[in-house]
Design an enzyme around this catalytic site. Structure first.
Site, mmCIF file in Angstrom:
data_model
loop_
_atom_site.group_PDB
_atom_site.id
_atom_site.type_symbol
_atom_site.label_atom_id
_atom_site.label_comp_id
_atom_site.label_asym_id
_atom_site.label_seq_id
_atom_site.Cartn_x
_atom_site.Cartn_y
_atom_site.Cartn_z
ATOM 1 N N GLU A 81 2.213 16.398 13.113
ATOM 2 C CA GLU A 81 2.016 17.081 14.389
ATOM 3 C C GLU A 81 1.164 18.340 14.248
ATOM 4 O O GLU A 81 0.606 18.828 15.236
ATOM 5 C CB GLU A 81 3.363 17.451 15.019
ATOM 6 C CG GLU A 81 4.107 18.574 14.320
ATOM 7 C CD GLU A 81 5.382 18.985 15.049
ATOM 8 O OE1 GLU A 81 5.331 19.125 16.292
ATOM 9 O OE2 GLU A 81 6.418 19.159 14.375
ATOM 10 N N CYS A 103 -5.779 0.706 -8.445
ATOM 11 C CA CYS A 103 -4.951 1.163 -7.321
ATOM 12 C C CYS A 103 -3.473 0.803 -7.453
ATOM 13 O O CYS A 103 -2.598 1.668 -7.313
ATOM 14 C CB CYS A 103 -5.464 0.581 -6.010
ATOM 15 S SG CYS A 103 -7.250 0.525 -5.824
ATOM 16 N N HIS A 105 7.822 15.632 16.735
ATOM 17 C CA HIS A 105 8.504 16.782 16.141
ATOM 18 C C HIS A 105 9.905 16.395 15.663
ATOM 19 O O HIS A 105 10.616 15.661 16.356
ATOM 20 C CB HIS A 105 8.603 17.903 17.178
ATOM 21 C CG HIS A 105 9.204 19.162 16.640
ATOM 22 N ND1 HIS A 105 8.490 20.026 15.819
ATOM 23 C CD2 HIS A 105 10.436 19.688 16.796
ATOM 24 C CE1 HIS A 105 9.273 21.041 15.501
ATOM 25 N NE2 HIS A 105 10.461 20.861 16.078
ATOM 26 N N TYR A 119 -11.163 12.047 -9.536
ATOM 27 C CA TYR A 119 -9.834 11.663 -9.056
ATOM 28 C C TYR A 119 -9.023 10.918 -10.114
ATOM 29 O O TYR A 119 -7.787 11.028 -10.144
ATOM 30 C CB TYR A 119 -9.940 10.847 -7.767
ATOM 31 C CG TYR A 119 -10.393 9.424 -7.933
ATOM 32 C CD1 TYR A 119 -9.470 8.397 -8.068
ATOM 33 C CD2 TYR A 119 -11.745 9.093 -7.969
ATOM 34 C CE1 TYR A 119 -9.873 7.086 -8.227
ATOM 35 C CE2 TYR A 119 -12.159 7.788 -8.126
ATOM 36 C CZ TYR A 119 -11.217 6.792 -8.254
ATOM 37 O OH TYR A 119 -11.625 5.490 -8.418
ATOM 38 N N GLU A 162 -5.476 12.315 -11.066
ATOM 39 C CA GLU A 162 -4.285 11.508 -10.793
ATOM 40 C C GLU A 162 -3.460 11.261 -12.044
ATOM 41 O O GLU A 162 -2.227 11.381 -12.020
ATOM 42 C CB GLU A 162 -4.705 10.183 -10.152
ATOM 43 C CG GLU A 162 -5.196 10.344 -8.726
ATOM 44 C CD GLU A 162 -5.699 9.064 -8.103
ATOM 45 O OE1 GLU A 162 -5.743 8.994 -6.858
ATOM 46 O OE2 GLU A 162 -6.058 8.127 -8.849
ATOM 47 N N CYS A 212 -8.735 -3.003 -8.761
ATOM 48 C CA CYS A 212 -7.649 -2.517 -7.905
ATOM 49 C C CYS A 212 -6.304 -3.103 -8.308
ATOM 50 O O CYS A 212 -5.339 -2.375 -8.523
ATOM 51 C CB CYS A 212 -7.953 -2.835 -6.445
ATOM 52 S SG CYS A 212 -6.655 -2.287 -5.310
ATOM 53 N N LYS A 257 -1.568 2.062 -10.737
ATOM 54 C CA LYS A 257 -1.581 3.532 -10.673
ATOM 55 C C LYS A 257 -0.587 4.034 -9.641
ATOM 56 O O LYS A 257 0.191 4.954 -9.921
ATOM 57 C CB LYS A 257 -2.982 4.011 -10.319
ATOM 58 C CG LYS A 257 -3.085 5.518 -10.079
ATOM 59 C CD LYS A 257 -4.327 5.866 -9.307
ATOM 60 C CE LYS A 257 -4.251 5.362 -7.878
ATOM 61 N NZ LYS A 257 -5.488 5.655 -7.113
#
Length: 458
Positions: free
Chosen positions: A452, A47, A447, A176, A180, A42, A50
């Site tokens: 939402e 992670c 909003h 992924y 990515e 990571c 990246k």
């Protein structure tokens, strides 16, 4: 019997670090061995670097969109060497930070690869030490298909240290990592060709997510060759020549070739055969793909050897950083904190930091259909976010809920679009608590926001 340590941890990645510090907080004498930079996949090659490159790849689109809001922006150019340097500096800063955390926790760090000699003995740094309990947290490493010319390919490890920005990068892999990096490199200005064996990327994700990301990536200029495989790679005067088979048979030439076809647990040299730890296999079908092995564990991360445990990517469970951390802490609580518990692997949220970004929690529509049959109902919306009403950019966001029609329970939540990971992290709390569609409907939205939409779906 007296041991040198109460706990010896092999591997200072996310799981090993979490377990060692938690165990030490209970008064255990703990040592941790790591032959590489402290921090694991990571921090060092996953992670963190990246995501920093993801941020960098988004600036061109943000700059283009600024004109719609009245900003005048001049010429722009990426300094590749600067990007690589500052990303590496941040990785090393975080690695040193984790070393400091170990020191403060009272955990002894041994900068060496460790090998198991018997259930309580480890050879490390040229000496033998003993431990009451041993935790294996060695993580995984990228693997390449067994195909001619794969020595010319790089893996995700090398992507963060390329001396120059590629002009044209070819990528194999529909997971992924491939998705990515295809998005990152396209955003940074490279020509990108992604080669996948099937018709869609990201097998296992909800089909709407797969379709939306693939469409979005193509819209941003990534050339995706579907139902195509690489047969061989060879060095030619123009660069690297990829011979293809399938729907696309015309060879392609690229100057960089990334193999993003999966990761294997890093079990070599551990000495598992010396201690009777059971290893299980899983098979990945396809040209050049092979059987992969992982350490078998029960719900408490215990291996077939009662005093030896394993967490994280070296096991056959969910390969995500927060999962490894959770498994490590649960192990330490159980074995040293008088709090027997395990980590639930249900409803674990995850994200794909592609362009467009996606995040998900719970069941996909297909998985829900298999379990519940016709007793499911899906709510979805696809729209242009307010931000892009002035940029002129053709960007879309998709949100989706999968519902058990009999109980009204939310089985899964999915999103494709900007800030998906941030939105789904909050939604995941509701899904884990067993929220119903009525609970979502009864929640007042913020909003205007994209989030939402999850409480206004009809």
């Amino acid at each position: 019997m007296t041991f040198d340590y109460d706990l010896f941890v092999i591997g200072a990645g996310s799981g090993g670090l979490a377990a060692s510090k938690r165990a030490a907080s209970y008064g255990a004498k703990v040592a941790i061995a790591e032959q590489d930079l402290v921090g694991g996949t990571c921090v060092v090659r996953g992670c963190i670097p990246k995501k920093l490159m993801v941020y960098s790849s988004h600036f061109p689109q943000l700059i283009d969109g600024a004109a719609g809001y009245g900003w005048q922006v001049g010429d722009r150019q990426l300094d590749w060497q600067h990007l690589v340097k500052v990303v590496d500096n941040e990785v090393r800063r975080l690695s040193n930070l984790h070393i400091n955390f170990l020191e403060k926790a009272g955990v002894e760090l041994i900068p060496s690869r460790a090998t198991l000699l018997d259930p309580h003995t480890i050879e490390v740094d040229g000496r033998k030490v003993t431990a009451d309990k041993i935790l294996i947290a060695v993580g995984g490493r990228p693997v390449k298909p067994n195909l001619p010319g794969m020595d010319l390919a790089i893996t995700s490890n090398e992507m963060f240290h390329l001396p120059e920005k590629p002009k044209h990068i070819a990528i194999i892999g529909a997971g992924y990592i491939g998705v990515e990096f295809a998005s990152i490199m396209r955003g940074l200005g490279c020509e990108v060709t992604q080669i996948i064996r099937g018709d869609l990327i990201l097998r296992g994700f909800d089909r709407d997510i797969r379709n939306e990301i693939q469409h979005g990536m193509s819209h941003h200029g990534v050339k995706i060759l579907t139902n195509t495989v690489v047969k061989q790679v060879e060095k030619v005067a123009e660069g690297l020549k990829l011979t293809l088979a399938g729907e696309q048979e015309e060879p392609i030439i690229a100057d960089t070739f990334l193999a993003a076809t999966g990761r294997d647990p890093y079990l070599e040299g551990l000495g598992l055969e010396n201690v009777g730890v059971e290893v299980i296999s899983s098979h990945v079908d396809g040209l050049g793909y092979s059987t992969r092995s992982a350490i078998a564990v029960n719900e408490f991360s215990q291996t077939s050897q009662p005093n030896i445990f394993a967490v994280g990517d070296c096991t056959d469970r969910i390969n995500l950083t927060p999962v490894a951390i959770g498994e490590g802490r649960a192990f330490a609580d159980t074995e040293f904190g008088n709090n027997r518990r395990s980590l639930s692997h249900e409803n674990v949220p995850s994200a794909v930091f592609s362009t467009p970004e996606a995040a998900t929690v719970g069941m996909s529509e297909d998985d829900a259909q298999k379990q519940y049959g016709d007793d499911i109902k899906c709510y979805r919306a696809r729209f242009r976010p307010l931000f892009h009403s002035l940029t002129g950019q053709d960007e879309k966001t998709m949100v989706k809920l999968v519902i058990d029609a009999k109980t009204d329970k939310v089985l899964g939540a999915h999103m494709v679009g900007e800030n998906s990971a941030e939105v789904i992290q909050g939604v995941a709390i509701a899904v884990n608590m067993g929220a119903t569609k009525k609970d979502f409907d009864a929640t007042v939205g913020i909003h205007p926001s994209t989030a939402e939409e999850f409480v206004t779906l009809r």
